[in-house]
Structure formats: structure tokens, C-alpha cells
Enzyme design. Structure first.
Site, PDB file in Angstrom:
ATOM      1  N   CYS A 106       0.824  -1.212   0.000  1.00  0.00           N
ATOM      2  CA  CYS A 106       0.000   0.000   0.000  1.00  0.00           C
ATOM      3  C   CYS A 106       0.857   1.261   0.000  1.00  0.00           C
ATOM      4  O   CYS A 106       0.667   2.157  -0.811  1.00  0.00           O
ATOM      5  CB  CYS A 106      -0.938  -0.008   1.206  1.00  0.00           C
ATOM      6  SG  CYS A 106      -1.788   1.552   1.431  1.00  0.00           S
ATOM      7  N   CYS A 145      -1.406   1.599  -3.240  1.00  0.00           N
ATOM      8  CA  CYS A 145      -2.414   2.664  -3.069  1.00  0.00           C
ATOM      9  C   CYS A 145      -1.837   4.081  -3.020  1.00  0.00           C
ATOM     10  O   CYS A 145      -2.323   4.972  -3.730  1.00  0.00           O
ATOM     11  CB  CYS A 145      -3.184   2.451  -1.778  1.00  0.00           C
ATOM     12  SG  CYS A 145      -3.470   0.754  -1.335  1.00  0.00           S
ATOM     13  N   LYS A 164       0.164   5.203  -6.161  1.00  0.00           N
ATOM     14  CA  LYS A 164      -0.830   5.207  -7.257  1.00  0.00           C
ATOM     15  C   LYS A 164      -1.692   6.460  -7.197  1.00  0.00           C
ATOM     16  O   LYS A 164      -1.918   7.147  -8.192  1.00  0.00           O
ATOM     17  CB  LYS A 164      -1.676   3.927  -7.160  1.00  0.00           C
ATOM     18  CG  LYS A 164      -2.754   3.719  -8.188  1.00  0.00           C
ATOM     19  CD  LYS A 164      -4.063   4.387  -7.878  1.00  0.00           C
ATOM     20  CE  LYS A 164      -4.675   4.043  -6.557  1.00  0.00           C
ATOM     21  NZ  LYS A 164      -5.177   2.682  -6.420  1.00  0.00           N
ATOM     22  N   TYR A 175      -8.804  -3.550 -11.690  1.00  0.00           N
ATOM     23  CA  TYR A 175      -8.473  -2.299 -10.993  1.00  0.00           C
ATOM     24  C   TYR A 175      -7.206  -1.656 -11.559  1.00  0.00           C
ATOM     25  O   TYR A 175      -7.187  -0.482 -11.897  1.00  0.00           O
ATOM     26  CB  TYR A 175      -8.148  -2.575  -9.524  1.00  0.00           C
ATOM     27  CG  TYR A 175      -9.263  -2.956  -8.604  1.00  0.00           C
ATOM     28  CD1 TYR A 175      -9.695  -2.070  -7.635  1.00  0.00           C
ATOM     29  CD2 TYR A 175      -9.846  -4.210  -8.638  1.00  0.00           C
ATOM     30  CE1 TYR A 175     -10.672  -2.420  -6.722  1.00  0.00           C
ATOM     31  CE2 TYR A 175     -10.830  -4.569  -7.731  1.00  0.00           C
ATOM     32  CZ  TYR A 175     -11.245  -3.671  -6.785  1.00  0.00           C
ATOM     33  OH  TYR A 175     -12.211  -4.022  -5.886  1.00  0.00           O
ATOM     34  N   GLU A 234      -6.864   1.754 -13.713  1.00  0.00           N
ATOM     35  CA  GLU A 234      -6.260   2.913 -13.036  1.00  0.00           C
ATOM     36  C   GLU A 234      -5.041   3.424 -13.802  1.00  0.00           C
ATOM     37  O   GLU A 234      -4.896   4.640 -14.025  1.00  0.00           O
ATOM     38  CB  GLU A 234      -5.885   2.549 -11.595  1.00  0.00           C
ATOM     39  CG  GLU A 234      -7.126   2.321 -10.727  1.00  0.00           C
ATOM     40  CD  GLU A 234      -6.839   1.997  -9.263  1.00  0.00           C
ATOM     41  OE1 GLU A 234      -7.764   2.107  -8.455  1.00  0.00           O
ATOM     42  OE2 GLU A 234      -5.698   1.626  -8.927  1.00  0.00           O
ATOM     43  N   HIS A 289     -27.220  21.415  -1.935  1.00  0.00           N
ATOM     44  CA  HIS A 289     -27.220  21.955  -3.283  1.00  0.00           C
ATOM     45  C   HIS A 289     -26.230  23.112  -3.416  1.00  0.00           C
ATOM     46  O   HIS A 289     -26.116  23.913  -2.486  1.00  0.00           O
ATOM     47  CB  HIS A 289     -28.637  22.468  -3.591  1.00  0.00           C
ATOM     48  CG  HIS A 289     -28.805  22.943  -4.993  1.00  0.00           C
ATOM     49  ND1 HIS A 289     -28.817  22.071  -6.065  1.00  0.00           N
ATOM     50  CD2 HIS A 289     -28.928  24.187  -5.491  1.00  0.00           C
ATOM     51  CE1 HIS A 289     -28.969  22.783  -7.172  1.00  0.00           C
ATOM     52  NE2 HIS A 289     -29.033  24.064  -6.854  1.00  0.00           N
ATOM     53  N   GLU A 344     -26.067  15.206  -4.202  1.00  0.00           N
ATOM     54  CA  GLU A 344     -27.481  15.437  -3.877  1.00  0.00           C
ATOM     55  C   GLU A 344     -28.410  14.519  -4.679  1.00  0.00           C
ATOM     56  O   GLU A 344     -29.530  14.243  -4.266  1.00  0.00           O
ATOM     57  CB  GLU A 344     -27.871  16.907  -4.080  1.00  0.00           C
ATOM     58  CG  GLU A 344     -27.901  17.372  -5.507  1.00  0.00           C
ATOM     59  CD  GLU A 344     -28.262  18.867  -5.620  1.00  0.00           C
ATOM     60  OE1 GLU A 344     -29.307  19.257  -5.084  1.00  0.00           O
ATOM     61  OE2 GLU A 344     -27.498  19.614  -6.250  1.00  0.00           O
TER      62      GLU A 344
HETATM   63  P1  NDP Z   1      -7.979  -7.867 -10.996  1.00  0.00           P
HETATM   64  O1  NDP Z   1      -8.288  -9.215 -10.464  1.00  0.00           O
HETATM   65  O2  NDP Z   1      -8.760  -6.710 -10.530  1.00  0.00           O
HETATM   66  O3  NDP Z   1      -8.070  -7.916 -12.574  1.00  0.00           O
HETATM   67  C1  NDP Z   1      -7.309  -8.832 -13.330  1.00  0.00           C
HETATM   68  C2  NDP Z   1      -7.634  -8.615 -14.789  1.00  0.00           C
HETATM   69  O4  NDP Z   1      -6.750  -9.371 -15.599  1.00  0.00           O
HETATM   70  C3  NDP Z   1      -9.039  -9.021 -15.161  1.00  0.00           C
HETATM   71  O5  NDP Z   1      -9.530  -8.102 -16.101  1.00  0.00           O
HETATM   72  C4  NDP Z   1      -8.839 -10.407 -15.760  1.00  0.00           C
HETATM   73  O6  NDP Z   1      -9.799 -10.720 -16.707  1.00  0.00           O
HETATM   74  C5  NDP Z   1      -7.509 -10.236 -16.443  1.00  0.00           C
HETATM   75  N1  NDP Z   1      -6.743 -11.477 -16.570  1.00  0.00           N
HETATM   76  C6  NDP Z   1      -6.530 -12.412 -15.625  1.00  0.00           C
HETATM   77  N2  NDP Z   1      -5.718 -13.388 -16.082  1.00  0.00           N
HETATM   78  C7  NDP Z   1      -5.415 -13.055 -17.349  1.00  0.00           C
HETATM   79  C8  NDP Z   1      -4.618 -13.658 -18.348  1.00  0.00           C
HETATM   80  N3  NDP Z   1      -3.956 -14.789 -18.124  1.00  0.00           N
HETATM   81  N4  NDP Z   1      -4.523 -13.042 -19.551  1.00  0.00           N
HETATM   82  C9  NDP Z   1      -5.178 -11.872 -19.783  1.00  0.00           C
HETATM   83  N5  NDP Z   1      -5.942 -11.252 -18.868  1.00  0.00           N
HETATM   84  C10 NDP Z   1      -6.056 -11.843 -17.663  1.00  0.00           C
HETATM   85  O7  NDP Z   1      -6.407  -7.680 -10.720  1.00  0.00           O
HETATM   86  P2  NDP Z   1      -5.480  -6.393 -10.692  1.00  0.00           P
HETATM   87  O8  NDP Z   1      -4.133  -6.917 -11.035  1.00  0.00           O
HETATM   88  O9  NDP Z   1      -6.032  -5.282 -11.490  1.00  0.00           O
HETATM   89  O10 NDP Z   1      -5.506  -5.974  -9.163  1.00  0.00           O
HETATM   90  C11 NDP Z   1      -5.237  -6.954  -8.169  1.00  0.00           C
HETATM   91  C12 NDP Z   1      -6.004  -6.681  -6.903  1.00  0.00           C
HETATM   92  O11 NDP Z   1      -5.404  -5.623  -6.205  1.00  0.00           O
HETATM   93  C13 NDP Z   1      -7.452  -6.251  -7.101  1.00  0.00           C
HETATM   94  O12 NDP Z   1      -8.320  -7.322  -7.303  1.00  0.00           O
HETATM   95  C14 NDP Z   1      -7.728  -5.507  -5.829  1.00  0.00           C
HETATM   96  O13 NDP Z   1      -8.089  -6.419  -4.847  1.00  0.00           O
HETATM   97  C15 NDP Z   1      -6.380  -4.877  -5.505  1.00  0.00           C
HETATM   98  N6  NDP Z   1      -6.337  -3.465  -5.936  1.00  0.00           N
HETATM   99  C16 NDP Z   1      -7.214  -2.572  -5.397  1.00  0.00           C
HETATM  100  C17 NDP Z   1      -7.200  -1.254  -5.785  1.00  0.00           C
HETATM  101  C18 NDP Z   1      -8.177  -0.301  -5.191  1.00  0.00           C
HETATM  102  O14 NDP Z   1      -8.742  -0.601  -4.146  1.00  0.00           O
HETATM  103  N7  NDP Z   1      -8.458   0.832  -5.823  1.00  0.00           N
HETATM  104  C19 NDP Z   1      -6.246  -0.745  -6.760  1.00  0.00           C
HETATM  105  C20 NDP Z   1      -5.394  -1.770  -7.289  1.00  0.00           C
HETATM  106  C21 NDP Z   1      -5.443  -3.071  -6.880  1.00  0.00           C
HETATM  107  P3  NDP Z   1     -11.265 -11.279 -16.293  1.00  0.00           P
HETATM  108  O15 NDP Z   1     -12.082 -10.091 -15.938  1.00  0.00           O
HETATM  109  O16 NDP Z   1     -11.759 -11.944 -17.528  1.00  0.00           O
HETATM  110  O17 NDP Z   1     -11.047 -12.220 -15.168  1.00  0.00           O
END
Ligand code: NDP
Length: 459
Positions: free
Chosen positions: A42, A47, A50, A179, A183, A437, A442
Site C-alpha cells: 500500500c 495505493c 498510485k 483495478y 487505473e 445543493h 445530492e
Molecule cells: P484484478 O483481479 O482486478 O483484474 C485482473 C484482470 O486481468 C481481469 O480483467 C482479468 O480478466 C484479467 N486477466 C486475468 N488473467 C489473465 C490472463 N492470463 N490473460 C489476460 N488477462 C487476464 O487484478 P489487478 O491486477 O487489477 O488488481 C489486483 C487486486 O489488487 C485487485 O483485485 C484488488 O483487490 C487490488 N487493488 C485494489 C485497488 C483499489 O482498491 N483501488 C487498486 C489496485 C489493486 P477477467 O475479468 O476476464 O477475469
């Protein structure tokens, strides 16, 4: 048997630090080991940096928007080195505060990797020393997945490296639609890069409400991100000083950087959990009960390493519950329901509770209230960005079970709305609340008409 420590914590991230401090302040003899930097993902590579990068990137459009309000901001430029330097100084400061707070609580910090020897013994890998502990807390977090089946994967980077870019790439390809992908697409676009996002599905942000997903997907495209759907990377190769990514659909894209954001995995590999009898699931996450207790009764785990709800505040609350239960004589389980969630996309997302689909599956009958509108501020800037607000209500008792916002300040708004949802507020409670407002929020208390899908509207 006398142990070296009452509690040994592995990992000084959000969860590990909170548990260590509370246990130490309750009188336990605590050590916490960290192989990288105090503060964890984080603070060091998640976080916090980022969000600073989001702030940096938003100035681009803010400068353009300023013109609509009479400001003359000619020749504005962005100095990446200056920003990175300032950001990393702030991360160093925060990491230092975490370390200081730990020491002040009485916990000992051990700056090296540890691995299990047996259920009560840990080996400090660098020094070779072994230590024993009555209880052990695994708080090692997670790490980015870099799929080995993609040829040339070593040419790609993960989110870890995004915080150390020497310059903003002219062109970046981002793989994933979760995510991190969404982002960084916004951040890179805002800082002037050409961005191509490659997603294997149809609409980004799987797991979120369908309206949120469509809204974010459309906004990405409207902001100039090229989005390629139904495609995955097959291979990455060097090509005339650039990187060429070959996709499963036969297309290829060329860029200066390729970011993989395809999920994170629990950081358990090589820890020697099997020597301590600690069970992990098929993803490598430590299996725990409601009190974060593993299959070995005196070994616990909190945060991303348990793969429950991978968010910093959740890790902190799980750690707090653990410390209260084990060291303060106050058995506590953290309730994972109705945790507010933000995605710092541009515009950002703030949600709490159930999606419409989840609510329909669970309750059958639900009422939907939703609106899309251009925020007042953009009437003068000319920006076409839209806000989405959606309330999901359980029909039988009018309880608000989900609120979904995409728009400026959505994370700030949803934090406050989450209190009402957690308290069990009904739609009537929302309606009784007077509007503030003029504001975006709102709309949450002025939505009166139930949404009826066009196909159900009487003609
Ligand atoms: P996510 O699980 O959010 O997303 C992973 C993405 O990668 C999905 O779109 C998935 O597709 C795709 N994917 C998975 N495997 C493959 C593959 N082999 N080839 C191509 N695409 C693939 O993971 P992130 O890495 O974005 O983030 C990890 C975690 O970190 C989050 O789940 C969250 O818990 C945390 N996080 C939280 C944040 C916040 O609170 N703002 C910010 C950043 C991270 P599909 O949808 O089809 O599964």
C-alpha cells in the site's frame, strides 16, 4: 517451553504493522520481519504512490478545463523527474513513520526474509539465525502475476515498476481489465501517453455492477484509450527499439512499455508453510476461519495472503480483530459485508454493497434508481464526461443494498454513504434526507423514479 517471542509477524505491510503494534502495546513480545520495505504494498508500491500518480495525471485535464473558467495557462509542462522525486520522498517519509511507530510500540523489526522451519520455528534467511514464537501471523500480502505462458514475458513490467518509470512512455500497452489496468490506463493517458488496453473479456471491471462497467469502459474510450477486447497476449518481442505484442486475435500492437495487470497472487511461495502444517487453497492463499486462524491453531494470517477481500483497510481490520481476540481478551471477527470500494479510474468509481445482478439473484425483486448526467462544473469546461449514480433497493423492505457511483469524488462520497448502508438505511431514509445543493451527491437523495428497463415500459 520458552519461546523467543510471543508473536512473530511475517510482513510489515498494512496488516502486519497493525497487528504487531496492537499486540506489542498489549504487552506481548513481538518481532516483525520484512524482506523489502516497511509499509508494504500500500505505502511503497500500491495505493499511496498510485493515488499520487492519479493526482499528477489529473492536472492535465484540469489545466485544459481552467480555460473554460477564464484562466490563461499557456505553456504548462510536466516534469516527470521532479514529480517522481517528490513522490518517492513522501513514500520514504511514510515508510519511516511506519517503522518508527512499530519501534515505539515496542515491536522489534527484523529486516530480512524469514521461512518456516517448523510450526514454532522460523529461519532468518540472510543471517541464518533461527527464532521461535508462541504465535505466528502471516501477513505477506500478494504479488503481481506475470503469466509464464506468454512468450517474452520478461520484456513486460508489472505495477511494481510503474512507480519507477524514468519517463512517461510515448506508447504503453496495458494487459488486463481490472483495478490496476483501468487505473494505470487513466494515469498514463492523463500524463500524455498513447494507451492501448487489451482485455480478454467484453467490458472492463468484471465483478462490478454492469452499469458501472459500461460507464467506465465508455469513459476510457472517450478519453482516448484504445481498448481491444476479446484478446489476450501471446508473445512479446523486441522490434526496432520497441516492443511488439502479438495478440490471440491475430492483431499486434507496438509500444515502448507493456504492463501486465492480470491479477495478484498470495505471497506464500517458498515460505515453507507445509513444514508448519498450514493449509493453502488452490491459489496459494492461506485458508483461515473467521478469526483469521489457519489450519495450525497458533498460526494466523491476515490481508491479501488470505485472498478474502484484497484491500488495505480490510487487512487492517482483520489484523485489529486478530490482535483484539488474541491479546486484548476481546474476541472479534471482522465483518466483510458492505466494505466500500473505490477504483481510481478517471472519473473514479465508488461502490458499496451489492450489484444489481447480485441483489436480483439473492432477493428476486429489487428496485433500481439511477441517473446519468453531466456535472455542473463541465457546463463551462465543455467536457462531455458523465456521472453515473445508481441505487439498488431490496423491494420487500425498501432497504438500500447497493450504491454505485462513477464521477468526480465518488470515493469520497461513497465512504459516507457506506455508513448509511451498513446501518441498514432504507430508500425512505435516503428520501427523508435533505439535499445539499449544488452538489453531485445530492442526486442520491433526490432520485424518486424507479428505473424501468425500456423493454418493460408500456407503449
Ligand atoms: P484484478 O483481479 O482486478 O483484474 C485482473 C484482470 O486481468 C481481469 O480483467 C482479468 O480478466 C484479467 N486477466 C486475468 N488473467 C489473465 C490472463 N492470463 N490473460 C489476460 N488477462 C487476464 O487484478 P489487478 O491486477 O487489477 O488488481 C489486483 C487486486 O489488487 C485487485 O483485485 C484488488 O483487490 C487490488 N487493488 C485494489 C485497488 C483499489 O482498491 N483501488 C487498486 C489496485 C489493486 P477477467 O475479468 O476476464 O477475469
Amino acid at each position: 517451553m520458552a519461546y523467543d517471542y510471543d508473536l512473530f509477524v511475517i510482513g510489515a505491510g498494512s496488516g502486519g504493522v497493525r497487528a504487531s503494534r496492537l499486540a506489542a502495546m498489549s504487552g506481548a513480545k513481538v518481532a516483525v520481519a520484512e524482506e523489502y520495505r516497511t509499509g508494504g504494498t500500500c505505502v511503497v508500491r500500491g495505493c499511496i504512490p498510485k493515488k499520487y500518480m492519479v493526482y499528477a495525471s489529473e492536472f492535465g485535464s484540469a489545466i485544459t478545463h481552467a480555460k473554460g473558467y477564464g484562466w490563461n495557462v499557456e505553456n504548462a509542462t510536466y516534469d516527470h523527474n521532479l514529480f517522481m522525486d517528490r513522490m518517492h520522498r513522501e513514500i520514504d517519509r511514510l515508510s519511516g513513520i511506519y517503522a518508527r511507530n512499530l519501534r515505539n510500540s515496542g515491536a522489534e523489526i527484523i529486516e530480512e526474509r524469514v521461512e518456516f522451519v517448523d510450526a514454532h520455528t522460523l529461519k532468518l534467511v540472510m543471517s541464518g539465525r533461527t527464532v521461535t514464537a508462541k504465535k505466528i501471523l502471516i501477513a505477506t500480502g500478494g504479488s503481481p502475476i506475470m503469466p509464464r505462458d506468454v512468450e517474452g514475458i520478461d520484456l513486460a513490467i508489472s505495477s511494481n515498476e510503474m512507480f519507477h518509470l524514468d519517463e512517461i512512455p510515448e506508447h504503453i500497452v496495458i494487459i488486463g481489465g481490472g483495478y490496476i489496468a483501468v487505473e494505470f490506463a487513466g494515469i498514463m493517458r492523463g500524463l500524455g501517453a498513447r494507451v492501448c488496453l487489451v482485455y480478454r473479456g467484453e467490458t472492463v471491471l468484471r465483478g462490478f455492477d454492469d452499469d458501472v462497467r459500461t460507464h467506465v469502459h465508455d469513459e476510457l474510450k472517450r478519453k482516448g484509450v484504445r481498448v481491444i477486447t476479446h484478446a489476450s497476449p501471446k508473445a512479446i518481442a523486441k522490434d526496432d527499439g520497441k516492443l511488439k505484442v502479438t495478440l490471440s486475435n491475430g492483431e499486434s500492437v507496438t509500444a515502448d512499455k507493456v504492463l501486465f495487470a492480470v491479477g495478484r497472487e498470495p505471497h506464500t511461495r517458498g515460505l515453507g508453510l507445509e513444514k508448519a502444517g498450514v493449509k493453502v487453497n488452490d491459489k496459494g492463499a492461506v485458508e483461515v476461519d473467521g478469526y483469521s486462524r489457519s489450519s495450525t491453531a497458533h498460526i494466523f494470517a491476515v490481508g491479501d495472503v488470505t485472498d478474502r477481500l484484497n484491500l488495505t483497510p480490510v487487512a487492517i481490520r482483520e489484523a485489529q480483530a486478530f490482535a483484539q481476540t488474541e491479546y486484548m481478551n476481546l474476541p472479534t471477527q471482522f465483518d466483510h459485508a458492505d466494505v466500500p470500494i473505490a477504483v481510481f479510474a478517471q472519473p473514479p468509481v465508488g461502490v458499496v454493497g451489492m450489484t444489481e445482478a447480485e441483489a436480483r439473484r439473492q432477493f428476486g425483486q429489487v428496485d433500481i434508481y439511477k441517473t446519468r448526467f453531466r456535472p455542473m462544473k463541465d457546463m463551462l469546461t465543455g467536457d462531455e464526461e458523465r456521472v453515473l449514480m445508481k441505487i439498488v433497493v431490496r423491494a420487500e423492505d425498501e432497504r438500500v443494498v447497493g450504491v454505485h457511483i462513477v464521477g468526480p469524488d465518488a470515493p469520497e462520497i461513497i465512504q459516507a454513504v457506506a455508513i448509511a448502508v451498513k446501518m441498514g438505511a432504507t430508500k425512505a431514509d435516503f428520501d427523508r434526507t435533505c439535499a445539499l445543493h449544488p452538489s453531485i451527491a445530492e442526486e442520491l437523495v433526490t432520485l424518486r423514479e424507479k428505473f424501468v428497463p425500456p423493454e418493460l415500459k408500456p407503449v
